[in-house]
Every structure is written in C-alpha cells, then in structure tokens.
Write a protein that holds these residues in place. Sequence first.
Motif, PDB file in Angstrom:
ATOM      1  N   LEU A 292       0.834  -1.209   0.000  1.00  0.00           N
ATOM      2  CA  LEU A 292       0.000   0.000   0.000  1.00  0.00           C
ATOM      3  C   LEU A 292       0.866   1.255   0.000  1.00  0.00           C
ATOM      4  N   ILE A 293       1.871   1.268   0.857  1.00  0.00           N
ATOM      5  CA  ILE A 293       2.755   2.434   0.960  1.00  0.00           C
ATOM      6  C   ILE A 293       3.523   2.626  -0.338  1.00  0.00           C
ATOM      7  N   GLN A 294       4.025   1.507  -0.903  1.00  0.00           N
ATOM      8  CA  GLN A 294       4.772   1.600  -2.156  1.00  0.00           C
ATOM      9  C   GLN A 294       3.902   2.130  -3.287  1.00  0.00           C
ATOM     10  N   THR A 295       2.614   1.759  -3.289  1.00  0.00           N
ATOM     11  CA  THR A 295       1.691   2.261  -4.313  1.00  0.00           C
ATOM     12  C   THR A 295       1.525   3.775  -4.185  1.00  0.00           C
ATOM     13  N   ALA A 296       1.356   4.254  -2.949  1.00  0.00           N
ATOM     14  CA  ALA A 296       1.232   5.703  -2.728  1.00  0.00           C
ATOM     15  C   ALA A 296       2.486   6.434  -3.189  1.00  0.00           C
ATOM     16  N   VAL A 297       3.655   5.838  -2.933  1.00  0.00           N
ATOM     17  CA  VAL A 297       4.923   6.451  -3.348  1.00  0.00           C
ATOM     18  C   VAL A 297       5.020   6.489  -4.874  1.00  0.00           C
ATOM     19  N   LYS A 298       4.646   5.390  -5.530  1.00  0.00           N
ATOM     20  CA  LYS A 298       4.708   5.333  -6.998  1.00  0.00           C
ATOM     21  C   LYS A 298       3.724   6.309  -7.645  1.00  0.00           C
ATOM     22  N   ASN A 299       2.605   6.554  -6.973  1.00  0.00           N
ATOM     23  CA  ASN A 299       1.595   7.461  -7.523  1.00  0.00           C
ATOM     24  C   ASN A 299       2.019   8.921  -7.479  1.00  0.00           C
ATOM     25  N   ALA A 300       3.024   9.226  -6.680  1.00  0.00           N
ATOM     26  CA  ALA A 300       3.499  10.607  -6.539  1.00  0.00           C
ATOM     27  C   ALA A 300       4.552  10.924  -7.607  1.00  0.00           C
ATOM     28  N   THR A 301       4.733  12.211  -7.857  1.00  0.00           N
ATOM     29  CA  THR A 301       5.750  12.670  -8.806  1.00  0.00           C
ATOM     30  C   THR A 301       6.743  13.554  -8.070  1.00  0.00           C
ATOM     31  N   VAL A 302       8.024  13.211  -8.162  1.00  0.00           N
ATOM     32  CA  VAL A 302       9.061  14.021  -7.516  1.00  0.00           C
ATOM     33  C   VAL A 302      10.396  13.757  -8.199  1.00  0.00           C
ATOM     34  N   GLU A 303      11.138  14.823  -8.459  1.00  0.00           N
ATOM     35  CA  GLU A 303      12.485  14.721  -9.013  1.00  0.00           C
ATOM     36  C   GLU A 303      13.476  14.898  -7.870  1.00  0.00           C
ATOM     37  N   ILE A 304      14.301  13.901  -7.645  1.00  0.00           N
ATOM     38  CA  ILE A 304      15.177  13.908  -6.467  1.00  0.00           C
ATOM     39  C   ILE A 304      16.548  14.480  -6.817  1.00  0.00           C
ATOM     40  N   PRO A 305      17.030  15.476  -6.077  1.00  0.00           N
ATOM     41  CA  PRO A 305      18.384  16.003  -6.306  1.00  0.00           C
ATOM     42  C   PRO A 305      19.433  14.918  -6.033  1.00  0.00           C
ATOM     43  N   GLU A 306      20.454  14.886  -6.848  1.00  0.00           N
ATOM     44  CA  GLU A 306      21.496  13.864  -6.720  1.00  0.00           C
ATOM     45  C   GLU A 306      22.160  13.905  -5.341  1.00  0.00           C
ATOM     46  N   VAL A 307      22.281  15.104  -4.761  1.00  0.00           N
ATOM     47  CA  VAL A 307      22.959  15.225  -3.471  1.00  0.00           C
ATOM     48  C   VAL A 307      22.209  14.461  -2.378  1.00  0.00           C
TER      49      VAL A 307
END
Length: 434
Positions: A292-307
């Motif tokens: 369930l948690i992984q599904t919520a995470v996959k449904n979100a959009t975010v670009e992660i800084p390399e740092v």
Amino acid sequence: MKATVNPVDQHVVTLTIEVPAAEVDKGIKQAVKRIAGQVNIPGFRKGHAPRRILEMNFGKEAILEEAFEVLASQNYSAALRENDIVPVSEPEIEREQFEEGKDLIFKATVTKRPEVKLGDYKGLEAEKQDATVTDEQIEEQLNNIREQQAKMVVAEEGATIQKDDFAVIDFAGSVDGKPFDGGEGKSYPLQIGSGSFIPGFEDQLIGAKAGDDVTVKVTFPEDYFVAELAGKEAEFKTHIHDIKRKELPELNDEFAKEASSYETIEELKKDLRAKMEEEASRRAIDTYNADLIQTAVKNATVEIPEVMIEDRVEQMIQELAMNMEGRGLKLDDYLKFSNKTIEDLRSEYKDSAAENVRADLVLDAIATAEGIEVTPDDMNREIFIMAQNFGADPKEVWDIIAKEGRVAMLAGSVARKKAARFIIDNAKGAEAAK
C-alpha cells in the motif's frame, strides 16, 4: 535583511542576501564579545577585553571573519525561513561586499528540498497474501529440527565419500610446486557439496575411502579475493582420515521430548503450526502494508536532487560500518573479503538509496497535506521502543538524541510512520478489516 531568490536549475537556488550596515555593526560587536569570551588576555577578565586589545593580539581581520560567520549564519537562516526553502545541502557562500560601516551583501547557493506532487494515497488496494500453513511446511520445519538434532557418526568400513558426507581431511596446496599461505589444513571437516572450497575440489573426493590419499587439481577463480592466486592452477595433496555422516533421529514422541518441552510428536506439531501461522500472518500483513505504501509512493511525482541520494548512500555505508564493528569486523576487511571497493558499494546502494529518499519525501508530503502532527506522546512512545530495542534506559536514549541535535530528525521519522499508518488506515476495505 533583504533576500532575493534566483533559480540556478530545477533544484539549486542562489539567495542574494543584503544586511543593513546597522546590523553589520551589531554583528561586529557580537563577534568581539564572542572572541573575548574565548581567550585569556593578561590584565583583563575573560570576556571583558576591549576590541582594540583584541585587534592588537589577533588582528582586525580575525574579528571581521568572526563577524561574517555570525552575520552569514543568522541571515542565511532567516532568508531560508522567509522564502520557505528547506535546504538539503550545505550552502556555498560568496561574499560580494563586507566592510565596516557598509551593508553586507553575500550570496548563498544551495540545493533545496524538491516539491512533491502527490497522487492517490487514499482508498488504495493491495493483494492480501494467503497466510495458510500447509502440512508440507510443518514437515519441512520438523526436518529442519531433525537436522539440528542429528548426530555425526563414522561411516561403515569401506564406505566411499558421497555428496553431503563430511570428509575429515589433511590438505597441503601448492602453486607451481610451491606452498602458499592458507593452503594447508589438518583434520578439516569438509562437507561435500557445500561449495566451501575452490570449485571442483569437493567433487574430486567423491568415491574415495578413509585412509586414501588423493591429489586434487583445481584452478582458482579469476575473481579470487587473493590477487596472487587468482586464475592460477593449484594442486592439493589430500589425505582422508574419516568419513562421517549425519544420523537423523526418528520423528516420534522420544524425539519430541528431546527437541522440545512437549511429550508427544503431535503436541510439537500443533505448537509448530500455531507459531508458523502467527509468523505467516505477520508476514502477510507486513507485505500488504508495504505494498500500500509503495503504491502511494509510486503514484506521486518528484524529481530527487542527486545530493540527497549521495547523502543517503553515505548514511547506508556508515550503518554497514557500524554493523560490522558490532560484530568485531572492519568495513575495509569486509570490502577486501568481498573483493569490492568503496565505489562498488556506493554503486550497489544507489538505487535503494533513491527509493528510500523518494519514500521519505512522499510520506513527508502526505503528513503535511493531512496536517499530521507529532505529539509529545508520540515522541515518548518512539523513545521507549528505541530503548527497548537497544536494551537501554529511555531517558538515556533521549539525552543522546538531544545532545546530538537529532530531535527534529526523530520527529520527522515519527511523522513519516504516522503518514504510513494513514495510508493503511484509509485503504479500500480498511474499516471492514478492523
């Protein structure tokens, strides 16, 4: 203080910060007071030496440097708050103007925390695993216990070595006719088929008898952890002392009495089933919740800084090093044994580090969106759990966290746990499940 924000790229911004001359004068006075409180000047009480005396002893530049540190730190923090910027890297500071009696102007370039665009995280569905325990699984567990209770007996006279036997051997290895370090052993109990020796070694003992001498010829793997031996052909003079085999006990009431606190084999089976069903149920729930948690995470959009990924990788490596130390090992020894470099380890950890950072960012965003708050009771409960896990006193755990400045970090962790629980409690069918 005035701050102007200029984007450098998607994640990096530069803050141009201007501090009025009056505030600069206050910063210089604060720097004088701070330096005076740290040094001993003959003829003056600590903390009371005037500026001109400090300048005579340490120079005017030392005071101005201290003043800049004070002013930059205070105003950088204020600029972040004013513009709702959460940094995820240390700032690069560039002075543009810093003179006594004038405005201070400096730039701070920093990577900011990325914005998260949440997708669906309520009413989610996940497959529920079957927690049934079969008779075959019970039998498998019983056989595992039999293996633990097995006795090693010497094989009958004339027996030949077979797979799974234990051959008690002496061996002496050589490469190009010369012995090498670690290539000799006495009365070594080698389980045939275990793969614990060089590939091909164990197979060449199959069919031999106690008392036989066997010359084993093998080639060290190209990636062998001892570079001097990698890819080399070796010869092992091997003498077989004994052949030993496991003798498994029968599955009867006598076995149940010796292997457990139960009187009969049926009682032992019943207890095993209850424990295995409880464990299967726990695993099923954990997997369901994680999905369930992984599904919520996959449904979100975010670009992660390399740092952020790099920082998490370093954190994972530090945790590995601490785990190694807890077992009396060093990270360098682990890397040598695994034939890896620290860069190999960073590369291996990168994907999972990115997943961890992404999950944290999404859970933080859900906590904010739902107004989830961390109460003193929440913190106390978390401290108590940590203390139990480490076998420590809760007050001692809290004191360490406070001393190391990790209170905010702990509160963030608790908020993410509450956000995860929110996802689970608001999944489809959650009320019926309760």
